[in-house]
Design an enzyme around this catalytic site. Structure first.
Site, PDB file in Angstrom:
ATOM      1  N   THR A  11     -15.403 -15.939  20.497  1.00  0.00           N
ATOM      2  CA  THR A  11     -15.816 -14.538  20.758  1.00  0.00           C
ATOM      3  C   THR A  11     -15.946 -13.715  19.471  1.00  0.00           C
ATOM      4  O   THR A  11     -16.483 -12.610  19.496  1.00  0.00           O
ATOM      5  CB  THR A  11     -14.771 -13.824  21.656  1.00  0.00           C
ATOM      6  OG1 THR A  11     -13.489 -13.943  21.003  1.00  0.00           O
ATOM      7  CG2 THR A  11     -14.700 -14.462  23.035  1.00  0.00           C
ATOM      8  N   ARG A  39      -6.700 -13.701  26.211  1.00  0.00           N
ATOM      9  CA  ARG A  39      -7.377 -12.429  26.551  1.00  0.00           C
ATOM     10  C   ARG A  39      -8.838 -12.687  26.956  1.00  0.00           C
ATOM     11  O   ARG A  39      -9.360 -12.039  27.848  1.00  0.00           O
ATOM     12  CB  ARG A  39      -7.335 -11.516  25.311  1.00  0.00           C
ATOM     13  CG  ARG A  39      -7.276 -10.032  25.605  1.00  0.00           C
ATOM     14  CD  ARG A  39      -7.161  -9.159  24.342  1.00  0.00           C
ATOM     15  NE  ARG A  39      -8.023  -9.557  23.257  1.00  0.00           N
ATOM     16  CZ  ARG A  39      -7.567 -10.130  22.118  1.00  0.00           C
ATOM     17  NH1 ARG A  39      -6.286 -10.362  21.976  1.00  0.00           N
ATOM     18  NH2 ARG A  39      -8.387 -10.480  21.159  1.00  0.00           N
ATOM     19  N   SER A  40      -9.469 -13.671  26.308  1.00  0.00           N
ATOM     20  CA  SER A  40     -10.895 -13.918  26.593  1.00  0.00           C
ATOM     21  C   SER A  40     -11.105 -15.028  27.604  1.00  0.00           C
ATOM     22  O   SER A  40     -12.224 -15.251  28.067  1.00  0.00           O
ATOM     23  CB  SER A  40     -11.616 -14.270  25.283  1.00  0.00           C
ATOM     24  OG  SER A  40     -11.409 -13.252  24.344  1.00  0.00           O
ATOM     25  N   CYS A 134     -16.606 -16.741   1.896  1.00  0.00           N
ATOM     26  CA  CYS A 134     -18.029 -16.396   1.834  1.00  0.00           C
ATOM     27  C   CYS A 134     -18.480 -16.053   0.412  1.00  0.00           C
ATOM     28  O   CYS A 134     -19.509 -16.544  -0.069  1.00  0.00           O
ATOM     29  CB  CYS A 134     -18.337 -15.237   2.771  1.00  0.00           C
ATOM     30  SG  CYS A 134     -17.153 -13.903   2.648  1.00  0.00           S
ATOM     31  N   SER A 164     -19.429  -6.957   7.575  1.00  0.00           N
ATOM     32  CA  SER A 164     -19.241  -8.132   8.448  1.00  0.00           C
ATOM     33  C   SER A 164     -18.054  -8.982   7.999  1.00  0.00           C
ATOM     34  O   SER A 164     -17.353  -9.577   8.807  1.00  0.00           O
ATOM     35  CB  SER A 164     -20.496  -8.998   8.454  1.00  0.00           C
ATOM     36  OG  SER A 164     -20.781  -9.406   7.116  1.00  0.00           O
ATOM     37  N   GLY A 165     -17.770  -8.975   6.707  1.00  0.00           N
ATOM     38  CA  GLY A 165     -16.645  -9.764   6.199  1.00  0.00           C
ATOM     39  C   GLY A 165     -15.306  -9.273   6.739  1.00  0.00           C
ATOM     40  O   GLY A 165     -14.330 -10.003   6.744  1.00  0.00           O
ATOM     41  N   LYS A 218      -9.356 -15.928  -4.430  1.00  0.00           N
ATOM     42  CA  LYS A 218     -10.047 -17.015  -3.702  1.00  0.00           C
ATOM     43  C   LYS A 218     -11.230 -17.510  -4.534  1.00  0.00           C
ATOM     44  O   LYS A 218     -11.435 -18.719  -4.700  1.00  0.00           O
ATOM     45  CB  LYS A 218     -10.542 -16.526  -2.336  1.00  0.00           C
ATOM     46  CG  LYS A 218      -9.442 -16.404  -1.295  1.00  0.00           C
ATOM     47  CD  LYS A 218      -9.954 -15.784  -0.004  1.00  0.00           C
ATOM     48  CE  LYS A 218      -8.819 -15.564   0.993  1.00  0.00           C
ATOM     49  NZ  LYS A 218      -9.261 -14.830   2.208  1.00  0.00           N
ATOM     50  N   HIS A 247     -23.628 -10.086   1.656  1.00  0.00           N
ATOM     51  CA  HIS A 247     -22.947  -9.758   0.400  1.00  0.00           C
ATOM     52  C   HIS A 247     -23.941  -9.822  -0.761  1.00  0.00           C
ATOM     53  O   HIS A 247     -24.905 -10.603  -0.724  1.00  0.00           O
ATOM     54  CB  HIS A 247     -21.856 -10.787   0.109  1.00  0.00           C
ATOM     55  CG  HIS A 247     -20.657 -10.715   0.982  1.00  0.00           C
ATOM     56  ND1 HIS A 247     -20.398  -9.687   1.879  1.00  0.00           N
ATOM     57  CD2 HIS A 247     -19.611 -11.580   1.114  1.00  0.00           C
ATOM     58  CE1 HIS A 247     -19.256  -9.913   2.494  1.00  0.00           C
ATOM     59  NE2 HIS A 247     -18.750 -11.052   2.070  1.00  0.00           N
TER      60      HIS A 247
HETATM   61  C1  2RA Z   1     -14.627 -10.612   3.433  1.00  0.00           C
HETATM   62  N1  2RA Z   1     -14.412 -12.867   2.596  1.00  0.00           N
HETATM   63  O1  2RA Z   1     -15.799 -10.465   3.125  1.00  0.00           O
HETATM   64  C2  2RA Z   1     -14.054 -11.967   3.673  1.00  0.00           C
HETATM   65  C3  2RA Z   1     -14.531 -12.498   4.983  1.00  0.00           C
HETATM   66  N2  2RA Z   1     -13.941 -13.744   5.293  1.00  0.00           N
HETATM   67  O2  2RA Z   1     -13.863  -9.677   3.605  1.00  0.00           O
END
Ligand code: 2RA
Length: 339
Positions: A11, A39-40, A134, A164-165, A218, A247
Site C-alpha cells: 500500500t 490495518r490494510s 535512491c 516522495s522520498g 548512506k 531527485h
Molecule cells: C529520501 N532516500 O529521499 C529517502 C527515501 N528512501 O528521503
C-alpha cells in the site's frame, strides 16, 4: 511457470510502484501475493487486470514464495527478511536494514550485477539482496561509467531531494501547504515541523555524530560497497526541496586521470540507464519533471571543473525519479536477474 512473487508493503508509494513496474516490464510471475499490515488486510488492490485481497504480512506469508519485494520499512525487513530467505525465498529489500551487511549484495544492475553472481548462477537457494538508497542509485548510474573509464578519486554530491522520498503523506503535505500559502491560510505542518512549500531544508534524516545526516552517510558508505573500494573519498549534502517525485543532484568529481568533457559526454551517452540533456546553446539541462515517471537517469551540465588542474575535474547535474529508478524499478531489475 514463472516465479511466485510477494509484495511486502504493497500500500506504500514504492509498493504501488512495484505493481506498475512489474506490469510495464511484463514480469513473468506465476502467482502474486499482496502483503501489508493488519490495518490494510482485507482491502483490495488491482494488478494486471485482477483484483487481489491484501493479506496481513506474517511469518508464514513466504512459505511458497520465490521472490519477495520488500518496501515496508526497516523493522519489517529486519524481522521478516531472514525468515523469508530461510524458506528459500529471494528477498529484494528496499529498506536500509541489510545494505551494509557483509555478504548481502547491494545492487544497481547497470553498475554491479556481477556482485550477485552466486545468486544468478543458482548457487543460492533464498537470500537477501539490498536495493541501495535512491540518492545513491541516481548518482552511481550517472558516474560509474566515468569511474570505469578513468577512475574517480573523490566525489562531492549536493542533492535536491523530492517529497516522495519522505512518503506519500509528505507529497500530500507539500501540495496542501502550497495551497495554504497561495490562499493566505495558516500553513498545515504535520510531517515536517517547518514550512516546506516555497522553502527547502537540510534532509530530515537523523543526524550522526560527525555532523552528517544518515542520508549523506548512506551515499558515502553504499558507494564504497557498490564499487567495492575504500579508495574513493566521498562527501555529500542532502537537501529536501519542494519537488514531488524526482531527485536532482549536483556532482563534482576528481578523476584519477585526465578526461576531456567531450569524451565524458560520449561515454555517458553510450551508457545504460542514462539520457543526456546537455544543450548549452539553449541553456537546456535536466529537470525533475523531465525525469519524473521515467526509467532513465538524466545527465547534463557535463563540464570540466575549472577549479581543478588540467582535465582531472568533472562536474555533472543529474535528475532521476526517486520512486521509480530510485526504488521500485531498480528492485524489479534485480528480480529480473534472478529469473
Ligand atoms: C529520501 N532516500 O529521499 C529517502 C527515501 N528512501 O528521503
Amino acid at each position: 511457470s514463472g516465479p511466485k512473487v510477494a509484495i511486502a508493503g504493497v500500500t506504500g508509494a514504492v509498493g504501488q510502484e512495484f505493481l506498475r513496474v512489474l506490469t510495464e516490464r511484463n514480469f513473468p510471475y506465476s502467482r502474486m501475493k499482496m502483503l501489508a499490515s493488519a490495518r490494510s488486510a482485507g482491502k483490495e488492490v488491482e494488478f494486471d487486470g485482477e483484483m487481489y485481497k491484501i493479506e496481513e504480512l506474517k511469518e508464514d506469508s513466504f512459505d511458497d514464495i520465490d521472490i519477495a519485494l520488500f518496501s515496508a520499512g526497516g523493522s519489517i525487513s529486519k524481522k521478516f527478511g531472514p525468515i523469508a530467505a530461510k524458506k528459500g525465498c529471494f528477498v529484494v529489500d528496499n529498506s536500509s536494514a541489510f545494505r551494509l551487511t557483509e555478504g548481502v549484495p547491494l545492487i544497481i544492475p547497470e553498475v554491479n550485477a556481477l556482485s550477485m553472481a552466486e545468486y544468478k548462477l543458482g548457487k543460492m537457494h533464498g537470500g537477501i539482496i539490498s536495493n541501495p538508497n535512491c540518492s545513491t542509485i541516481i548518482a552511481l548510474v550517472a558516474v560509474t561509467p566515468i569511474h570505469r573509464a578513468v577512475g574517480i578519486k573523490r566525489m562531492v554530491a549536493s542533492t535536491y531531494q523530492a517529497a516522495s522520498g519522505a512518503g506519500a503523506l509528505a507529497m500530500a503535505e507539500l501540495e496542501q501547504q502550497t495551497r495554504d500559502v497561495l490562499n493566505g491560510d495558516p500553513v498545515t505542518m504535520k510531517i515536517f515541523n517547518l514550512q516546506y512549500a516555497f522553502n527547502l531544508f537540510s534532509h530530515n534524516a537523523p543526524m550522526t555524530d560527525n555532523g552528517y545526516n544518515e542520508e549523506e552517510m548512506k551515499m558515502v558508505n553504499e558507494t564504497k560497497k557498490i564499487w567495492s573500494t575504500e579508495d574513493v573519498d566521498i562527501a555529500a549534502t542532502c537537501i529536501r526541496v519542494p519537488v514531488m517525485r524526482a531527485h536532482a543532484e549536483s556532482i563534482n568529481l576528481t578523476l584519477c586521470s585526465d578526461l576531456d568533457e567531450k569524451d565524458a559526454k560520449e561515454i555517458l551517452r553510450s551508457s545504460a540507464g542514462i539520457k543526456i540533456i546537455d544543450d548549452r546553446a539553449n541553456n537546456c539541462f535536466p529537470t525533475p519533471l523531465d525525469a519524473s515517471n521515467r526509467d532513465e537517469i538524466y545527465v547534463g551540465r557535463i563540464r570540466q571543473d575549472i577549479s581543478q588542474p588540467g582535465r582531472t575535474g568533472l562536474e555533472l547535474f543529474v535528475c532521476g525519479d526517486q520512486i521509480k529508478k530510485g526504488a521500485a524499478l531498480n528492485a524489479v531489475q534485480i528480480a529480473e536477474l534472478l529469473l
